[in-house]
Enzyme design. Structure first.
Site, PDB file in Angstrom:
ATOM      1  N   THR A 371       0.841  -1.199   0.000  1.00 50.61           N
ATOM      2  CA  THR A 371       0.000   0.000   0.000  1.00 50.61           C
ATOM      3  C   THR A 371       0.881   1.255   0.000  1.00 50.61           C
ATOM      4  OG1 THR A 371      -1.693  -1.236   1.205  1.00 50.61           O
ATOM      5  CG2 THR A 371      -1.980   1.131   1.174  1.00 50.61           C
ATOM      6  N   THR A 389      -3.618   0.932  -3.265  1.00 48.51           N
ATOM      7  CA  THR A 389      -3.103  -0.379  -2.855  1.00 48.51           C
ATOM      8  C   THR A 389      -3.416  -1.482  -3.866  1.00 48.51           C
ATOM      9  OG1 THR A 389      -3.086  -1.979  -1.020  1.00 48.51           O
ATOM     10  CG2 THR A 389      -5.199  -0.993  -1.540  1.00 48.51           C
ATOM     11  N   ASN A 391      -3.035  -4.343  -2.196  1.00 53.93           N
ATOM     12  CA  ASN A 391      -2.978  -5.123  -0.964  1.00 53.93           C
ATOM     13  C   ASN A 391      -1.540  -5.570  -0.722  1.00 53.93           C
ATOM     14  OD1 ASN A 391      -3.961  -6.015   1.443  1.00 53.93           O
ATOM     15  ND2 ASN A 391      -4.683  -7.961   0.673  1.00 53.93           N
ATOM     16  N   SER A 443      -8.303  -0.679   5.965  1.00 54.01           N
ATOM     17  CA  SER A 443      -7.789   0.159   7.055  1.00 54.01           C
ATOM     18  C   SER A 443      -7.291   1.494   6.525  1.00 54.01           C
ATOM     19  CB  SER A 443      -6.623  -0.544   7.758  1.00 54.01           C
ATOM     20  OG  SER A 443      -7.067  -1.735   8.370  1.00 54.01           O
ATOM     21  N   GLY A 465      -1.402  -1.840   6.239  1.00 56.38           N
ATOM     22  CA  GLY A 465      -2.491  -2.671   6.763  1.00 56.38           C
ATOM     23  C   GLY A 465      -3.122  -1.984   7.980  1.00 56.38           C
TER      24      GLY A 465
HETATM   25  N1  GLY Z   1      -5.328  -3.696   1.760  1.00 53.10           N
HETATM   26  C1  GLY Z   1      -5.056  -2.985   2.944  1.00 53.10           C
HETATM   27  C2  GLY Z   1      -6.220  -2.207   3.413  1.00 53.10           C
HETATM   28  O1  GLY Z   1      -7.026  -1.774   2.607  1.00 53.10           O
HETATM   29  O2  GLY Z   1      -6.374  -2.038   4.592  1.00 53.10           O
END
Ligand code: GLY
Length: 566
Positions: A371, A389, A391, A443, A465
Protein backbone atom coordinates in the site's frame (compact mmCIF):
# COMPACT_ATOMS: atom_id res chain seq x y z
CA UNK A 1 -3.46 33.46 -6.95
CA UNK A 2 -4.64 36.56 -8.79
CA UNK A 3 -7.83 34.99 -10.10
CA UNK A 4 -8.82 33.99 -6.58
CA UNK A 5 -8.80 37.47 -5.09
CA UNK A 6 -12.18 38.56 -3.89
CA UNK A 7 -13.62 35.05 -3.44
CA UNK A 8 -15.33 34.53 -0.14
CA UNK A 9 -13.73 31.28 1.00
CA UNK A 10 -11.04 33.14 2.90
CA UNK A 11 -8.12 31.26 1.39
CA UNK A 12 -7.05 34.34 -0.58
CA UNK A 13 -6.07 36.08 2.64
CA UNK A 14 -3.23 33.60 2.93
CA UNK A 15 -0.27 33.36 0.59
CA UNK A 16 -0.08 29.62 0.65
CA UNK A 17 2.37 27.60 -1.39
CA UNK A 18 1.88 24.11 -2.77
CA UNK A 19 3.24 20.76 -1.76
CA UNK A 20 3.27 17.03 -2.34
CA UNK A 21 4.65 13.95 -0.63
CA UNK A 22 4.88 10.35 -1.82
CA UNK A 23 7.11 7.32 -1.27
CA UNK A 24 8.99 7.84 -4.54
CA UNK A 25 10.92 10.87 -5.83
CA UNK A 26 9.58 10.42 -9.40
CA UNK A 27 5.98 10.49 -8.16
CA UNK A 28 6.55 13.57 -6.01
CA UNK A 29 8.31 15.26 -8.94
CA UNK A 30 5.37 14.43 -11.16
CA UNK A 31 2.90 15.95 -8.66
CA UNK A 32 4.98 19.12 -8.42
CA UNK A 33 5.40 19.36 -12.19
CA UNK A 34 1.64 19.16 -12.61
CA UNK A 35 1.13 21.82 -9.92
CA UNK A 36 3.69 24.05 -11.60
CA UNK A 37 2.13 23.67 -15.03
CA UNK A 38 -1.37 24.81 -14.15
CA UNK A 39 -2.84 21.67 -12.65
CA UNK A 40 -4.49 21.58 -9.26
CA UNK A 41 -3.89 19.20 -6.34
CA UNK A 42 -6.41 16.72 -7.76
CA UNK A 43 -4.50 16.53 -11.06
CA UNK A 44 -1.23 16.27 -9.13
CA UNK A 45 -2.48 13.37 -7.01
CA UNK A 46 -3.81 11.51 -10.07
CA UNK A 47 -0.51 11.86 -11.92
CA UNK A 48 1.55 10.86 -8.86
CA UNK A 49 -0.65 7.80 -8.25
CA UNK A 50 -0.15 6.63 -11.84
CA UNK A 51 3.63 7.08 -11.57
CA UNK A 52 3.65 5.10 -8.32
CA UNK A 53 1.83 2.29 -10.11
CA UNK A 54 4.82 2.04 -12.46
CA UNK A 55 7.83 2.64 -10.19
CA UNK A 56 6.37 1.29 -6.93
CA UNK A 57 4.04 -1.36 -8.34
CA UNK A 58 4.42 -3.83 -5.47
CA UNK A 59 2.41 -1.38 -3.35
CA UNK A 60 -0.17 0.04 -5.75
CA UNK A 61 -1.14 0.25 -9.38
CA UNK A 62 -3.99 0.26 -11.86
CA UNK A 63 -4.66 -3.40 -11.03
CA UNK A 64 -5.63 -2.25 -7.53
CA UNK A 65 -7.76 0.39 -5.88
CA UNK A 66 -7.72 3.51 -3.73
CA UNK A 67 -9.61 5.67 -1.27
CA UNK A 68 -9.43 9.40 -1.86
CA UNK A 69 -10.36 12.28 0.41
CA UNK A 70 -10.48 15.72 -1.20
CA UNK A 71 -11.05 19.10 0.35
CA UNK A 72 -11.84 21.45 -2.51
CA UNK A 73 -10.98 25.14 -2.48
CA UNK A 74 -14.70 25.91 -2.14
CA UNK A 75 -14.80 23.90 1.09
CA UNK A 76 -16.56 20.86 -0.41
CA UNK A 77 -15.40 17.49 0.89
CA UNK A 78 -15.33 14.51 -1.49
CA UNK A 79 -14.75 10.99 -0.18
CA UNK A 80 -14.26 8.85 -3.29
CA UNK A 81 -14.47 5.13 -2.66
CA UNK A 82 -12.38 3.42 -5.32
CA UNK A 83 -12.25 0.15 -3.43
CA UNK A 84 -12.01 -3.09 -5.37
CA UNK A 85 -15.21 -5.12 -5.43
CA UNK A 86 -15.90 -8.85 -5.29
CA UNK A 87 -17.28 -10.30 -8.53
CA UNK A 88 -20.83 -11.68 -8.84
CA UNK A 89 -19.54 -15.24 -8.57
CA UNK A 90 -17.87 -14.58 -5.20
CA UNK A 91 -19.37 -16.35 -2.18
CA UNK A 92 -18.61 -17.11 1.46
CA UNK A 93 -17.24 -20.56 0.76
CA UNK A 94 -14.92 -19.64 -2.08
CA UNK A 95 -11.74 -19.92 -0.01
CA UNK A 96 -12.70 -23.17 1.73
CA UNK A 97 -11.25 -26.49 0.65
CA UNK A 98 -12.52 -29.67 2.33
CA UNK A 99 -14.34 -27.40 4.78
CA UNK A 100 -11.16 -25.60 5.82
CA UNK A 101 -10.15 -22.05 4.93
CA UNK A 102 -7.10 -21.85 2.70
CA UNK A 103 -5.62 -18.33 3.02
CA UNK A 104 -3.22 -19.06 0.16
CA UNK A 105 -6.23 -18.85 -2.16
CA UNK A 106 -7.22 -15.38 -0.95
CA UNK A 107 -3.64 -14.11 -1.02
CA UNK A 108 -2.11 -15.50 -4.21
CA UNK A 109 -3.52 -16.50 -7.58
CA UNK A 110 -6.64 -15.77 -9.61
CA UNK A 111 -9.31 -16.08 -6.88
CA UNK A 112 -7.58 -13.47 -4.72
CA UNK A 113 -8.35 -10.66 -7.14
CA UNK A 114 -11.31 -8.26 -6.87
CA UNK A 115 -12.35 -5.86 -9.66
CA UNK A 116 -9.52 -3.30 -10.03
CA UNK A 117 -10.82 0.18 -9.28
CA UNK A 118 -8.11 2.81 -9.36
CA UNK A 119 -8.82 3.89 -12.93
CA UNK A 120 -12.54 4.38 -12.17
CA UNK A 121 -11.66 6.36 -9.04
CA UNK A 122 -9.22 8.69 -10.77
CA UNK A 123 -11.72 9.20 -13.57
CA UNK A 124 -14.25 10.28 -10.93
CA UNK A 125 -11.69 12.56 -9.24
CA UNK A 126 -10.87 14.11 -12.58
CA UNK A 127 -14.49 14.61 -13.64
CA UNK A 128 -15.45 16.14 -10.30
CA UNK A 129 -12.49 18.33 -9.55
CA UNK A 130 -9.58 18.00 -11.99
CA UNK A 131 -8.41 20.75 -14.31
CA UNK A 132 -5.80 19.55 -16.80
CA UNK A 133 -6.80 17.29 -19.69
CA UNK A 134 -7.04 13.58 -18.72
CA UNK A 135 -4.36 12.65 -21.23
CA UNK A 136 -1.73 14.89 -19.68
CA UNK A 137 -2.05 13.15 -16.36
CA UNK A 138 -0.69 9.93 -17.87
CA UNK A 139 2.44 11.44 -19.41
CA UNK A 140 4.85 10.94 -16.52
CA UNK A 141 3.68 7.40 -15.77
CA UNK A 142 3.90 6.48 -19.43
CA UNK A 143 7.41 7.88 -19.68
CA UNK A 144 8.55 5.98 -16.56
CA UNK A 145 7.19 2.73 -17.98
CA UNK A 146 8.28 3.24 -21.59
CA UNK A 147 11.77 4.69 -21.00
CA UNK A 148 12.29 2.71 -17.82
CA UNK A 149 13.30 3.82 -14.34
CA UNK A 150 15.84 2.36 -11.95
CA UNK A 151 14.25 -0.34 -9.79
CA UNK A 152 14.03 0.89 -6.21
CA UNK A 153 15.37 -0.97 -3.20
CA UNK A 154 11.86 -2.12 -2.24
CA UNK A 155 11.11 -3.30 -5.79
CA UNK A 156 14.24 -5.46 -5.71
CA UNK A 157 13.49 -6.74 -2.21
CA UNK A 158 9.85 -7.60 -2.83
CA UNK A 159 10.45 -9.31 -6.18
CA UNK A 160 13.06 -11.50 -4.47
CA UNK A 161 10.72 -12.17 -1.53
CA UNK A 162 7.76 -13.16 -3.75
CA UNK A 163 9.82 -14.81 -6.51
CA UNK A 164 8.28 -18.28 -6.16
CA UNK A 165 4.73 -17.00 -6.56
CA UNK A 166 5.59 -14.46 -9.29
CA UNK A 167 7.32 -17.12 -11.41
CA UNK A 168 4.11 -19.14 -11.60
CA UNK A 169 2.50 -16.68 -14.02
CA UNK A 170 4.25 -16.27 -17.40
CA UNK A 171 3.52 -12.54 -17.80
CA UNK A 172 4.76 -11.85 -14.27
CA UNK A 173 7.83 -13.95 -14.94
CA UNK A 174 8.57 -11.97 -18.10
CA UNK A 175 8.29 -8.61 -16.33
CA UNK A 176 9.93 -9.24 -12.97
CA UNK A 177 12.79 -11.48 -14.05
CA UNK A 178 15.57 -11.34 -16.61
CA UNK A 179 15.67 -13.86 -19.44
CA UNK A 180 18.14 -15.95 -17.40
CA UNK A 181 15.57 -16.22 -14.58
CA UNK A 182 17.27 -13.86 -12.14
CA UNK A 183 14.99 -11.25 -10.55
CA UNK A 184 15.16 -7.53 -11.35
CA UNK A 185 17.44 -5.99 -8.73
CA UNK A 186 17.72 -2.62 -7.07
CA UNK A 187 19.20 0.02 -9.34
CA UNK A 188 18.69 -1.87 -12.59
CA UNK A 189 16.92 0.04 -15.36
CA UNK A 190 13.42 -1.38 -15.51
CA UNK A 191 11.37 -0.96 -18.68
CA UNK A 192 7.68 -2.00 -18.72
CA UNK A 193 6.55 -1.69 -22.36
CA UNK A 194 3.23 -3.52 -21.95
CA UNK A 195 2.25 -1.30 -19.03
CA UNK A 196 3.30 1.77 -21.04
CA UNK A 197 1.01 0.68 -23.86
CA UNK A 198 -1.90 0.08 -21.43
CA UNK A 199 -1.42 3.54 -19.91
CA UNK A 200 -1.34 5.07 -23.38
CA UNK A 201 -4.59 3.34 -24.30
CA UNK A 202 -6.34 4.57 -21.16
CA UNK A 203 -4.97 8.06 -21.78
CA UNK A 204 -6.24 8.02 -25.38
CA UNK A 205 -9.52 6.11 -25.02
CA UNK A 206 -10.53 6.80 -21.44
CA UNK A 207 -11.48 4.55 -18.54
CA UNK A 208 -13.89 2.76 -20.90
CA UNK A 209 -10.92 1.05 -22.55
CA UNK A 210 -10.22 -0.54 -19.18
CA UNK A 211 -13.75 -1.40 -17.98
CA UNK A 212 -15.69 -1.95 -21.18
CA UNK A 213 -13.07 -2.70 -23.79
CA UNK A 214 -9.89 -4.62 -24.43
CA UNK A 215 -8.55 -4.70 -20.87
CA UNK A 216 -11.72 -6.11 -19.32
CA UNK A 217 -11.85 -8.80 -22.00
CA UNK A 218 -8.17 -9.73 -21.71
CA UNK A 219 -8.34 -9.84 -17.92
CA UNK A 220 -11.58 -11.82 -17.63
CA UNK A 221 -10.53 -14.31 -20.33
CA UNK A 222 -7.13 -14.87 -18.73
CA UNK A 223 -8.50 -15.22 -15.21
CA UNK A 224 -11.07 -17.75 -16.44
CA UNK A 225 -8.30 -19.76 -18.09
CA UNK A 226 -6.40 -20.06 -14.78
CA UNK A 227 -9.35 -20.65 -12.44
CA UNK A 228 -10.51 -17.13 -11.59
CA UNK A 229 -14.12 -15.95 -11.37
CA UNK A 230 -14.16 -12.26 -12.37
CA UNK A 231 -16.10 -11.64 -15.58
CA UNK A 232 -16.40 -8.87 -18.14
CA UNK A 233 -19.76 -8.09 -16.59
CA UNK A 234 -18.04 -7.47 -13.26
CA UNK A 235 -15.80 -4.91 -14.95
CA UNK A 236 -18.77 -3.27 -16.70
CA UNK A 237 -20.63 -3.01 -13.41
CA UNK A 238 -17.82 -1.40 -11.43
CA UNK A 239 -18.62 2.08 -10.10
CA UNK A 240 -16.66 4.26 -7.70
CA UNK A 241 -18.87 5.66 -4.95
CA UNK A 242 -19.03 9.01 -3.26
CA UNK A 243 -19.40 8.50 0.46
CA UNK A 244 -20.29 10.86 3.30
CA UNK A 245 -17.02 11.57 5.09
CA UNK A 246 -16.75 11.08 8.85
CA UNK A 247 -16.45 14.47 10.54
CA UNK A 248 -15.39 14.66 14.19
CA UNK A 249 -14.56 17.57 16.47
CA UNK A 250 -11.25 17.11 18.27
CA UNK A 251 -10.19 19.99 20.48
CA UNK A 252 -10.28 23.08 18.21
CA UNK A 253 -10.20 21.05 15.02
CA UNK A 254 -12.48 19.13 12.74
CA UNK A 255 -11.01 15.79 11.68
CA UNK A 256 -12.34 14.41 8.40
CA UNK A 257 -11.90 10.72 7.79
CA UNK A 258 -12.89 8.00 5.33
CA UNK A 259 -16.05 6.01 6.12
CA UNK A 260 -16.77 2.30 5.47
CA UNK A 261 -15.74 0.25 3.57
CA UNK A 262 -12.74 1.68 5.35
CA UNK A 263 -12.52 1.23 9.08
CA UNK A 264 -9.89 3.98 9.27
CA UNK A 265 -12.01 7.11 9.60
CA UNK A 266 -14.38 5.46 12.06
CA UNK A 267 -11.72 4.24 14.43
CA UNK A 268 -9.49 7.31 14.25
CA UNK A 269 -12.59 9.34 15.19
CA UNK A 270 -13.51 6.87 17.91
CA UNK A 271 -9.99 6.89 19.40
CA UNK A 272 -9.77 10.68 19.28
CA UNK A 273 -13.00 10.82 21.27
CA UNK A 274 -11.59 8.36 23.80
CA UNK A 275 -8.37 10.39 24.11
CA UNK A 276 -9.80 13.91 24.21
CA UNK A 277 -10.51 14.03 27.98
CA UNK A 278 -6.82 13.34 28.73
CA UNK A 279 -3.81 15.71 28.65
CA UNK A 280 -2.34 13.97 25.60
CA UNK A 281 0.23 16.66 24.74
CA UNK A 282 1.54 16.96 28.29
CA UNK A 283 1.79 13.19 28.73
CA UNK A 284 3.52 12.81 25.36
CA UNK A 285 6.24 15.19 26.53
CA UNK A 286 6.66 14.36 30.21
CA UNK A 287 4.93 11.02 30.92
CA UNK A 288 5.48 8.87 27.81
CA UNK A 289 4.48 5.71 29.67
CA UNK A 290 1.08 7.28 30.47
CA UNK A 291 0.76 8.45 26.84
CA UNK A 292 1.50 5.05 25.30
CA UNK A 293 -0.65 3.27 27.87
CA UNK A 294 -3.60 5.51 27.03
CA UNK A 295 -3.02 5.06 23.29
CA UNK A 296 -2.79 1.30 23.62
CA UNK A 297 -6.02 1.08 25.62
CA UNK A 298 -7.87 3.18 23.02
CA UNK A 299 -6.44 1.03 20.21
CA UNK A 300 -7.55 -2.24 21.85
CA UNK A 301 -11.11 -1.00 22.29
CA UNK A 302 -11.33 0.41 18.76
CA UNK A 303 -9.91 -2.73 17.10
CA UNK A 304 -12.25 -4.99 19.10
CA UNK A 305 -15.11 -2.94 17.65
CA UNK A 306 -13.53 -3.08 14.20
CA UNK A 307 -13.42 -6.87 14.24
CA UNK A 308 -17.07 -7.14 15.21
CA UNK A 309 -19.00 -4.29 13.65
CA UNK A 310 -17.16 -3.11 10.56
CA UNK A 311 -17.81 -4.09 6.96
CA UNK A 312 -19.08 -2.64 3.69
CA UNK A 313 -21.94 -0.38 4.82
CA UNK A 314 -23.82 -1.13 1.58
CA UNK A 315 -24.21 -4.69 2.89
CA UNK A 316 -24.21 -4.45 6.69
CA UNK A 317 -25.35 -1.90 9.22
CA UNK A 318 -22.24 -0.30 10.63
CA UNK A 319 -23.62 1.27 13.81
CA UNK A 320 -23.33 5.06 13.80
CA UNK A 321 -23.49 4.76 17.59
CA UNK A 322 -19.79 3.84 17.47
CA UNK A 323 -19.20 7.56 16.99
CA UNK A 324 -21.53 8.83 19.71
CA UNK A 325 -19.62 10.78 22.39
CA UNK A 326 -21.41 8.88 25.16
CA UNK A 327 -20.27 5.59 23.60
CA UNK A 328 -16.60 6.59 23.88
CA UNK A 329 -17.19 7.53 27.53
CA UNK A 330 -18.82 4.16 28.06
CA UNK A 331 -15.99 2.38 26.25
CA UNK A 332 -13.35 3.98 28.48
CA UNK A 333 -15.31 3.47 31.71
CA UNK A 334 -13.07 0.55 32.70
CA UNK A 335 -9.82 2.34 31.75
CA UNK A 336 -7.30 2.26 34.59
CA UNK A 337 -4.47 4.74 34.43
CA UNK A 338 -1.88 2.31 35.70
CA UNK A 339 -3.01 -1.10 34.48
CA UNK A 340 -3.66 -2.73 31.10
CA UNK A 341 -7.33 -3.74 30.82
CA UNK A 342 -7.73 -7.48 30.32
CA UNK A 343 -10.49 -9.21 28.42
CA UNK A 344 -11.61 -6.32 26.23
CA UNK A 345 -14.40 -7.32 23.83
CA UNK A 346 -16.40 -5.27 21.35
CA UNK A 347 -18.81 -2.73 22.81
CA UNK A 348 -22.53 -2.19 22.32
CA UNK A 349 -23.30 1.05 20.56
CA UNK A 350 -26.93 2.11 20.96
CA UNK A 351 -29.61 0.62 18.80
CA UNK A 352 -27.89 -2.45 17.37
CA UNK A 353 -28.76 -6.08 17.52
CA UNK A 354 -26.27 -8.91 17.92
CA UNK A 355 -24.90 -10.52 14.81
CA UNK A 356 -23.04 -13.72 14.37
CA UNK A 357 -19.55 -13.71 15.83
CA UNK A 358 -16.93 -15.61 13.92
CA UNK A 359 -14.61 -16.85 16.64
CA UNK A 360 -10.95 -16.60 15.91
CA UNK A 361 -7.49 -17.49 17.05
CA UNK A 362 -4.98 -14.74 17.66
CA UNK A 363 -2.33 -14.45 14.99
CA UNK A 364 0.65 -12.15 14.74
CA UNK A 365 0.12 -11.74 11.00
CA UNK A 366 3.03 -11.30 8.68
CA UNK A 367 5.24 -8.30 8.49
CA UNK A 368 4.55 -7.73 4.80
CA UNK A 369 4.81 -4.25 3.33
CA UNK A 370 2.22 -2.92 0.95
CA UNK A 371 0.00 0.00 0.00
CA UNK A 372 1.04 3.63 -0.41
CA UNK A 373 -0.19 6.99 0.79
CA UNK A 374 0.32 10.22 -1.15
CA UNK A 375 -0.79 13.75 -0.61
CA UNK A 376 -0.90 17.04 -2.52
CA UNK A 377 -2.13 20.55 -1.80
CA UNK A 378 -2.26 23.59 -4.06
CA UNK A 379 -2.24 27.36 -3.72
CA UNK A 380 -5.99 27.61 -4.08
CA UNK A 381 -6.81 25.45 -1.08
CA UNK A 382 -7.44 22.09 -2.75
CA UNK A 383 -6.02 19.29 -0.58
CA UNK A 384 -5.91 15.61 -1.48
CA UNK A 385 -5.20 12.61 0.73
CA UNK A 386 -5.05 9.43 -1.37
CA UNK A 387 -4.18 5.88 -0.31
CA UNK A 388 -3.67 3.35 -3.10
CA UNK A 389 -3.10 -0.38 -2.85
CA UNK A 390 -2.85 -3.75 -4.55
CA UNK A 391 -2.98 -5.12 -0.96
CA UNK A 392 0.12 -7.17 -0.06
CA UNK A 393 3.29 -6.92 -2.16
CA UNK A 394 2.55 -7.60 -5.84
CA UNK A 395 -1.09 -8.34 -5.07
CA UNK A 396 -2.17 -11.76 -6.29
CA UNK A 397 1.07 -12.04 -8.35
CA UNK A 398 -0.93 -12.50 -11.57
CA UNK A 399 -0.09 -10.14 -14.44
CA UNK A 400 -2.61 -10.01 -17.28
CA UNK A 401 -0.63 -11.04 -20.40
CA UNK A 402 0.03 -8.25 -22.88
CA UNK A 403 -1.06 -5.50 -20.46
CA UNK A 404 1.68 -5.25 -17.83
CA UNK A 405 -1.06 -4.94 -15.19
CA UNK A 406 -0.46 -6.76 -11.91
CA UNK A 407 -3.74 -7.62 -10.19
CA UNK A 408 -4.60 -7.00 -6.55
CA UNK A 409 -5.25 -9.61 -3.84
CA UNK A 410 -7.85 -7.52 -2.06
CA UNK A 411 -10.17 -10.52 -1.47
CA UNK A 412 -7.90 -11.29 1.49
CA UNK A 413 -9.20 -8.16 3.24
CA UNK A 414 -12.51 -9.99 3.69
CA UNK A 415 -12.90 -12.35 6.67
CA UNK A 416 -12.56 -15.48 4.60
CA UNK A 417 -13.77 -17.87 7.31
CA UNK A 418 -14.25 -18.20 11.07
CA UNK A 419 -10.95 -18.53 12.88
CA UNK A 420 -8.86 -17.49 9.89
CA UNK A 421 -6.92 -14.25 10.30
CA UNK A 422 -5.91 -12.46 7.11
CA UNK A 423 -2.36 -11.55 6.01
CA UNK A 424 -2.27 -8.86 8.69
CA UNK A 425 -3.49 -11.13 11.49
CA UNK A 426 -6.81 -9.29 11.46
CA UNK A 427 -9.92 -11.16 12.44
CA UNK A 428 -13.45 -10.23 11.48
CA UNK A 429 -17.08 -11.09 11.84
CA UNK A 430 -19.95 -11.83 9.52
CA UNK A 431 -19.95 -8.06 8.84
CA UNK A 432 -16.91 -8.53 6.63
CA UNK A 433 -17.73 -11.91 5.09
CA UNK A 434 -17.35 -12.37 1.32
CA UNK A 435 -20.44 -11.59 -0.78
CA UNK A 436 -20.97 -10.83 -4.48
CA UNK A 437 -20.55 -7.14 -5.27
CA UNK A 438 -19.27 -6.38 -1.76
CA UNK A 439 -16.17 -4.32 -0.92
CA UNK A 440 -13.67 -5.78 1.57
CA UNK A 441 -13.05 -3.86 4.76
CA UNK A 442 -10.03 -1.58 4.55
CA UNK A 443 -7.79 0.16 7.06
CA UNK A 444 -6.83 2.93 4.65
CA UNK A 445 -7.18 6.24 6.46
CA UNK A 446 -6.79 9.31 4.26
CA UNK A 447 -7.46 12.15 6.71
CA UNK A 448 -7.77 15.94 6.46
CA UNK A 449 -7.96 18.25 9.47
CA UNK A 450 -9.62 21.68 9.38
CA UNK A 451 -8.85 24.47 11.83
CA UNK A 452 -11.49 26.42 13.73
CA UNK A 453 -12.09 28.65 10.69
CA UNK A 454 -12.72 25.64 8.45
CA UNK A 455 -9.41 25.92 6.58
CA UNK A 456 -7.30 22.79 5.99
CA UNK A 457 -4.36 22.67 8.37
CA UNK A 458 -3.11 19.08 8.27
CA UNK A 459 -3.48 15.97 6.17
CA UNK A 460 -2.03 12.53 6.81
CA UNK A 461 -2.49 8.90 5.93
CA UNK A 462 -0.30 5.83 5.76
CA UNK A 463 0.51 2.44 4.30
CA UNK A 464 0.76 -0.68 6.44
CA UNK A 465 -2.49 -2.67 6.76
CA UNK A 466 -4.09 -2.16 10.19
CA UNK A 467 -1.06 -0.16 11.30
CA UNK A 468 -2.30 2.57 8.97
CA UNK A 469 -5.02 3.51 11.44
CA UNK A 470 -2.78 3.78 14.47
CA UNK A 471 0.08 5.46 12.58
CA UNK A 472 -2.23 8.11 11.15
CA UNK A 473 -3.67 8.72 14.61
CA UNK A 474 -0.18 9.15 16.09
CA UNK A 475 0.88 11.62 13.38
CA UNK A 476 -2.25 13.69 14.10
CA UNK A 477 -1.58 13.63 17.85
CA UNK A 478 2.08 14.60 17.49
CA UNK A 479 1.12 17.68 15.46
CA UNK A 480 -2.18 18.71 17.07
CA UNK A 481 -1.40 17.89 20.72
CA UNK A 482 2.38 17.71 20.73
CA UNK A 483 3.05 20.82 18.64
CA UNK A 484 5.57 18.91 16.50
CA UNK A 485 6.48 19.91 12.98
CA UNK A 486 5.13 17.45 10.46
CA UNK A 487 8.63 16.05 9.81
CA UNK A 488 9.14 15.44 13.56
CA UNK A 489 5.70 13.88 13.79
CA UNK A 490 6.48 11.42 11.00
CA UNK A 491 9.88 10.54 12.49
CA UNK A 492 8.55 9.93 16.01
CA UNK A 493 8.46 6.26 16.98
CA UNK A 494 5.06 4.57 16.93
CA UNK A 495 3.26 1.85 18.79
CA UNK A 496 0.56 -0.50 17.52
CA UNK A 497 -2.03 -2.72 19.14
CA UNK A 498 -4.82 -4.34 17.10
CA UNK A 499 -6.64 -6.15 19.94
CA UNK A 500 -5.86 -9.63 18.60
CA UNK A 501 -3.18 -10.75 19.19
CA UNK A 502 -2.73 -9.09 22.57
CA UNK A 503 0.65 -7.51 21.92
CA UNK A 504 1.86 -3.95 22.00
CA UNK A 505 4.31 -3.46 19.17
CA UNK A 506 6.79 -0.61 19.56
CA UNK A 507 9.32 0.66 17.05
CA UNK A 508 12.92 0.33 18.09
CA UNK A 509 14.57 -0.84 14.89
CA UNK A 510 13.77 1.87 12.40
CA UNK A 511 17.18 3.57 12.53
CA UNK A 512 15.35 6.92 12.68
CA UNK A 513 16.80 9.57 14.92
CA UNK A 514 14.03 11.08 17.04
CA UNK A 515 14.03 12.85 20.40
CA UNK A 516 10.87 10.85 21.14
CA UNK A 517 12.55 7.40 21.22
CA UNK A 518 10.70 4.91 23.43
CA UNK A 519 13.26 4.46 26.20
CA UNK A 520 13.98 1.25 28.14
CA UNK A 521 12.53 2.99 31.21
CA UNK A 522 9.23 3.70 29.42
CA UNK A 523 9.12 0.12 28.20
CA UNK A 524 9.75 -1.19 31.67
CA UNK A 525 6.85 0.87 33.03
CA UNK A 526 4.54 -0.29 30.25
CA UNK A 527 5.48 -3.90 30.98
CA UNK A 528 4.81 -3.34 34.67
CA UNK A 529 1.32 -2.12 33.72
CA UNK A 530 0.73 -5.48 32.04
CA UNK A 531 1.31 -4.64 28.37
CA UNK A 532 2.91 -7.54 26.43
CA UNK A 533 5.55 -5.55 24.53
CA UNK A 534 7.19 -6.65 21.31
CA UNK A 535 9.91 -4.76 19.45
CA UNK A 536 9.16 -4.02 15.82
CA UNK A 537 10.65 -2.46 12.74
CA UNK A 538 8.75 0.22 10.83
CA UNK A 539 5.10 0.42 11.83
CA UNK A 540 3.56 1.94 8.68
CA UNK A 541 4.80 4.53 6.21
CA UNK A 542 3.05 7.89 6.39
CA UNK A 543 3.04 11.05 4.28
CA UNK A 544 1.64 14.37 5.49
CA UNK A 545 1.23 18.08 4.80
CA UNK A 546 0.86 20.70 7.51
CA UNK A 547 -0.01 24.36 7.14
CA UNK A 548 1.77 26.57 9.62
CA UNK A 549 0.45 30.09 9.24
CA UNK A 550 0.65 30.70 5.55
CA UNK A 551 3.29 28.10 4.71
CA UNK A 552 2.74 24.51 3.72
CA UNK A 553 5.24 21.92 4.93
CA UNK A 554 5.07 18.59 3.11
CA UNK A 555 6.91 15.62 4.59
CA UNK A 556 7.52 11.98 3.71
CA UNK A 557 8.15 9.17 6.10
CA UNK A 558 11.87 8.74 6.83
CA UNK A 559 11.24 4.97 7.08
CA UNK A 560 10.96 4.83 3.25
CA UNK A 561 12.90 6.39 0.40
CA UNK A 562 10.21 8.89 -0.48
CA UNK A 563 10.30 12.56 -1.36
CA UNK A 564 8.37 15.66 -0.40
CA UNK A 565 8.42 19.16 -1.82
CA UNK A 566 6.70 22.36 -0.82
N1 GLY B 1 -5.33 -3.70 1.76
C1 GLY B 1 -5.06 -2.98 2.94
C2 GLY B 1 -6.22 -2.21 3.41
O1 GLY B 1 -7.03 -1.77 2.61
O2 GLY B 1 -6.37 -2.04 4.59
Amino acid sequence: MGSLLGRSHGWDRLTVNRGAATVHPLATRSAMRILQSGGNAIDAAISASLVLGVVDGHNSGIGGGCLVLIRRSNGQILAIDGRETAGQAAHEGMFLRDGKADPKLSQDGPLACAVPSQIAAIKHMHTQAGRLPWRELFEDAHKAAFDGAPASKSIGRTIAAEADQLRKYPASKAIYFHADGTPIREGEPWVQKDLASTLQNIADHGAEWFYEGPFAKACADYLESIGGVLTRQDFLAYQPKERAAIRTKYRNYEVIGFPPPSSGGMHIAQMLMMLEPYPVGAWMRSRPDAYYHLLCEAMKRAFADRAHWLGDSDFVDVPQGLLAPEYSVDRMADFLDSRSTDGIEHGWPNGVLEREILSSEPSPGEDRKHTTHLTAADEEGNWVAMTCTVNTSWGCKVTVPGTGVMLNNQMDDFSIAPGTPNAFGLVGSESNAVAPGKRPLSSMSPTIVLDSTGQPVLTAGAAGGPRIINATLQVLLRVLDGGCSVAEALAAPRVHHQWRPDQLLFEDQTGIDSPWAITPETRQRLSAMGHPLKASGALAISQAIHRQGNRLAAAHDPRAQGASES
